[in-house]
Design a protein around this motif. Sequence first.
Motif, mmCIF file in Angstrom:
data_model
loop_
_atom_site.group_PDB
_atom_site.id
_atom_site.type_symbol
_atom_site.label_atom_id
_atom_site.label_comp_id
_atom_site.label_asym_id
_atom_site.label_seq_id
_atom_site.Cartn_x
_atom_site.Cartn_y
_atom_site.Cartn_z
ATOM 1 N N VAL A 128 0.870 -1.179 0.000
ATOM 2 C CA VAL A 128 0.000 0.000 0.000
ATOM 3 C C VAL A 128 0.900 1.220 0.000
ATOM 4 C CG1 VAL A 128 -1.804 1.268 1.206
ATOM 5 C CG2 VAL A 128 -1.775 -1.228 1.288
ATOM 6 N N ALA A 129 0.634 2.162 -0.897
ATOM 7 C CA ALA A 129 1.502 3.329 -1.025
ATOM 8 C C ALA A 129 0.684 4.612 -1.072
ATOM 9 C CB ALA A 129 2.355 3.218 -2.295
ATOM 10 N N SER A 130 1.297 5.680 -0.570
ATOM 11 C CA SER A 130 0.763 7.024 -0.759
ATOM 12 C C SER A 130 1.438 7.633 -1.973
ATOM 13 C CB SER A 130 1.037 7.887 0.477
ATOM 14 O OG SER A 130 0.777 9.251 0.183
ATOM 15 N N LEU A 131 0.645 8.150 -2.904
ATOM 16 C CA LEU A 131 1.185 8.788 -4.097
ATOM 17 C C LEU A 131 1.151 10.308 -3.962
ATOM 18 C CD1 LEU A 131 -0.543 6.606 -6.858
ATOM 19 C CD2 LEU A 131 1.596 6.173 -5.621
ATOM 20 N N SER A 132 1.080 10.789 -2.738
ATOM 21 C CA SER A 132 0.807 12.204 -2.498
ATOM 22 C C SER A 132 1.923 12.883 -1.710
ATOM 23 C CB SER A 132 -0.533 12.332 -1.767
ATOM 24 O OG SER A 132 -1.543 11.645 -2.489
ATOM 25 N N THR A 133 1.686 14.115 -1.294
ATOM 26 C CA THR A 133 2.708 14.930 -0.640
ATOM 27 C C THR A 133 3.213 14.295 0.648
ATOM 28 O OG1 THR A 133 1.668 16.918 -1.537
ATOM 29 C CG2 THR A 133 3.230 17.211 0.275
ATOM 30 N N PHE A 134 2.286 13.808 1.439
ATOM 31 C CA PHE A 134 2.647 13.195 2.707
ATOM 32 C C PHE A 134 2.407 11.686 2.639
ATOM 33 C CE2 PHE A 134 1.088 17.533 3.709
ATOM 34 C CZ PHE A 134 2.308 18.087 4.064
ATOM 35 N N GLY A 135 3.027 10.979 3.583
ATOM 36 C CA GLY A 135 2.952 9.525 3.555
ATOM 37 C C GLY A 135 1.790 8.958 4.337
ATOM 38 N N THR A 157 -6.675 2.059 -6.709
ATOM 39 C CA THR A 157 -6.409 3.360 -6.109
ATOM 40 C C THR A 157 -7.680 3.909 -5.473
ATOM 41 O OG1 THR A 157 -6.861 4.497 -8.214
ATOM 42 C CG2 THR A 157 -4.565 3.913 -7.749
ATOM 43 N N TRP A 158 -7.491 4.730 -4.447
ATOM 44 C CA TRP A 158 -8.602 5.445 -3.836
ATOM 45 C C TRP A 158 -8.056 6.700 -3.165
ATOM 46 C CZ3 TRP A 158 -6.258 1.263 -1.765
ATOM 47 C CH2 TRP A 158 -5.949 1.233 -0.394
ATOM 48 N N VAL A 159 -8.951 7.674 -2.910
ATOM 49 C CA VAL A 159 -8.539 9.007 -2.482
ATOM 50 C C VAL A 159 -8.899 9.236 -1.021
ATOM 51 C CG1 VAL A 159 -8.920 11.486 -2.843
ATOM 52 C CG2 VAL A 159 -8.691 9.947 -4.811
ATOM 53 N N GLN A 160 -7.958 9.849 -0.302
ATOM 54 C CA GLN A 160 -8.208 10.322 1.058
ATOM 55 C C GLN A 160 -8.828 11.708 0.957
ATOM 56 O OE1 GLN A 160 -9.008 10.032 4.041
ATOM 57 N NE2 GLN A 160 -7.152 9.560 5.174
ATOM 58 N N GLN A 161 -10.140 11.768 0.982
ATOM 59 C CA GLN A 161 -10.814 13.051 0.866
ATOM 60 C C GLN A 161 -10.602 13.872 2.137
ATOM 61 O OE1 GLN A 161 -14.889 12.504 -0.342
ATOM 62 N NE2 GLN A 161 -14.355 10.982 -1.882
ATOM 63 N N ALA A 162 -10.983 15.137 2.079
ATOM 64 C CA ALA A 162 -10.813 16.017 3.231
ATOM 65 C C ALA A 162 -11.553 15.452 4.458
ATOM 66 C CB ALA A 162 -11.301 17.410 2.891
ATOM 67 N N ASP A 163 -12.646 14.765 4.231
ATOM 68 C CA ASP A 163 -13.298 14.015 5.310
ATOM 69 C C ASP A 163 -12.540 12.704 5.465
ATOM 70 O OD1 ASP A 163 -15.171 16.012 5.550
ATOM 71 O OD2 ASP A 163 -16.589 15.055 4.205
ATOM 72 N N THR A 172 -2.409 13.097 3.609
ATOM 73 C CA THR A 172 -2.568 14.192 2.659
ATOM 74 C C THR A 172 -4.046 14.365 2.316
ATOM 75 O OG1 THR A 172 -0.436 13.633 1.669
ATOM 76 C CG2 THR A 172 -1.874 15.112 0.428
ATOM 77 N N PRO A 173 -4.640 15.531 2.598
ATOM 78 C CA PRO A 173 -6.026 15.758 2.157
ATOM 79 C C PRO A 173 -6.131 15.583 0.642
ATOM 80 C CG PRO A 173 -5.330 17.465 3.683
ATOM 81 C CD PRO A 173 -4.099 16.692 3.336
ATOM 82 N N ASN A 174 -7.090 14.792 0.208
ATOM 83 C CA ASN A 174 -7.278 14.461 -1.205
ATOM 84 C C ASN A 174 -6.078 13.716 -1.795
ATOM 85 O OD1 ASN A 174 -9.876 15.749 -1.407
ATOM 86 N ND2 ASN A 174 -8.789 17.708 -1.350
ATOM 87 N N GLY A 175 -5.319 13.051 -0.934
ATOM 88 C CA GLY A 175 -4.192 12.253 -1.392
ATOM 89 C C GLY A 175 -4.651 10.894 -1.900
ATOM 90 N N THR A 176 -3.845 10.293 -2.755
ATOM 91 C CA THR A 176 -4.201 9.027 -3.396
ATOM 92 C C THR A 176 -3.441 7.866 -2.779
ATOM 93 O OG1 THR A 176 -4.673 10.132 -5.500
ATOM 94 C CG2 THR A 176 -4.240 7.761 -5.577
ATOM 95 N N ASN A 177 -4.157 6.790 -2.479
ATOM 96 C CA ASN A 177 -3.571 5.527 -2.038
ATOM 97 C C ASN A 177 -3.551 4.555 -3.208
ATOM 98 O OD1 ASN A 177 -3.600 6.330 0.826
ATOM 99 N ND2 ASN A 177 -5.819 6.096 0.635
ATOM 100 N N LYS A 178 -2.578 3.640 -3.190
ATOM 101 C CA LYS A 178 -2.477 2.649 -4.256
ATOM 102 C C LYS A 178 -2.114 1.294 -3.661
ATOM 103 C CE LYS A 178 -0.236 1.840 -8.754
ATOM 104 N NZ LYS A 178 0.737 2.394 -9.740
ATOM 105 N N LEU A 179 -2.850 0.262 -4.064
ATOM 106 C CA LEU A 179 -2.597 -1.113 -3.637
ATOM 107 C C LEU A 179 -2.116 -1.929 -4.824
ATOM 108 C CD1 LEU A 179 -2.874 -3.519 -1.593
ATOM 109 C CD2 LEU A 179 -5.233 -3.750 -2.421
ATOM 110 N N THR A 180 -0.988 -2.612 -4.663
ATOM 111 C CA THR A 180 -0.462 -3.478 -5.715
ATOM 112 C C THR A 180 0.045 -4.774 -5.109
ATOM 113 O OG1 THR A 180 1.737 -2.446 -5.505
ATOM 114 C CG2 THR A 180 0.270 -1.576 -7.219
ATOM 115 N N ALA A 181 0.133 -5.804 -5.947
ATOM 116 C CA ALA A 181 0.799 -7.043 -5.564
ATOM 117 C C ALA A 181 2.262 -6.923 -5.940
ATOM 118 C CB ALA A 181 0.166 -8.243 -6.263
ATOM 119 N N ASP A 182 3.145 -7.369 -5.050
ATOM 120 C CA ASP A 182 4.574 -7.286 -5.330
ATOM 121 C C ASP A 182 4.911 -8.117 -6.565
ATOM 122 O OD1 ASP A 182 4.570 -5.816 -3.025
ATOM 123 O OD2 ASP A 182 5.572 -7.335 -1.788
#
Length: 222
Positions: free
Chosen positions: A74-81, A177-183, A102-112
């Motif tokens: 699981v990774a953060s593709l955004s400014t903060f981790g 992928t999915w987004v960490q919204q401000a909520d 990160t508000p509105n930051g993107t998460n990403k799930l992948t298989a190694d």
Amino acid sequence: KYCCYPSQFQINQFRGDEMNSFKHWAMGAAFAVATAFGGTMSAQATVIDFQGLEVNDSNAHDAGYSYSEDGFTVASLSTFGLKSFGTAASGYYGSTALFNDTPNGTNKLTADGGAAFSLNSIDLTEFGAGYGTDVDVTFTGHLLGGGTVTQTFSLDGVLGFETFLFTAAFNNLLDVTWVQQADYHMFDNIVVNAASAVPAPGALGLLGLGLFGLGFARRRKA
């Protein structure tokens, strides 16, 4: 898991050389079908539960920009981790979980290794600005061979994890992928599998012949 072996049809009760020959043939056909389906039948679900990040304090902890467990990342593709809460923190709800800081930051799930996988379920809870609001979280799966699938889950506005199930369309995924919204929301207990295998046409033919032969033999016995 659910292959019909000849013994389940009481082949051992058949009489005569013809029935004995059929028994050996049917067992071979069942074995071939089981082999063709083996990847799917024997696949065990993997639960990514982040328990390796558990800390017994009241602080928030940096988990870095990516976290790997049991062959998945699981990774953060955004400014903060990514972050987690200690077990005595106000944001801890009974299980160690992750959130994107990160508000509105993107998460990403992948298989190694880039392997395809299926996504079965995930636990989500609102927290922080998400408390008391109906947080919506939309997941987008990118499919092996092209195309996407999406699914949105609506949280109930109450602190505490809920389990959400994905549709069967979330199979043969390269990533999700999915987004960490401000909520804000946290996620935990991500249940994944190796991608479901598609049986070869020859194996399906053997299965059909086997079922036909078993029905014929039962009529002969009757």
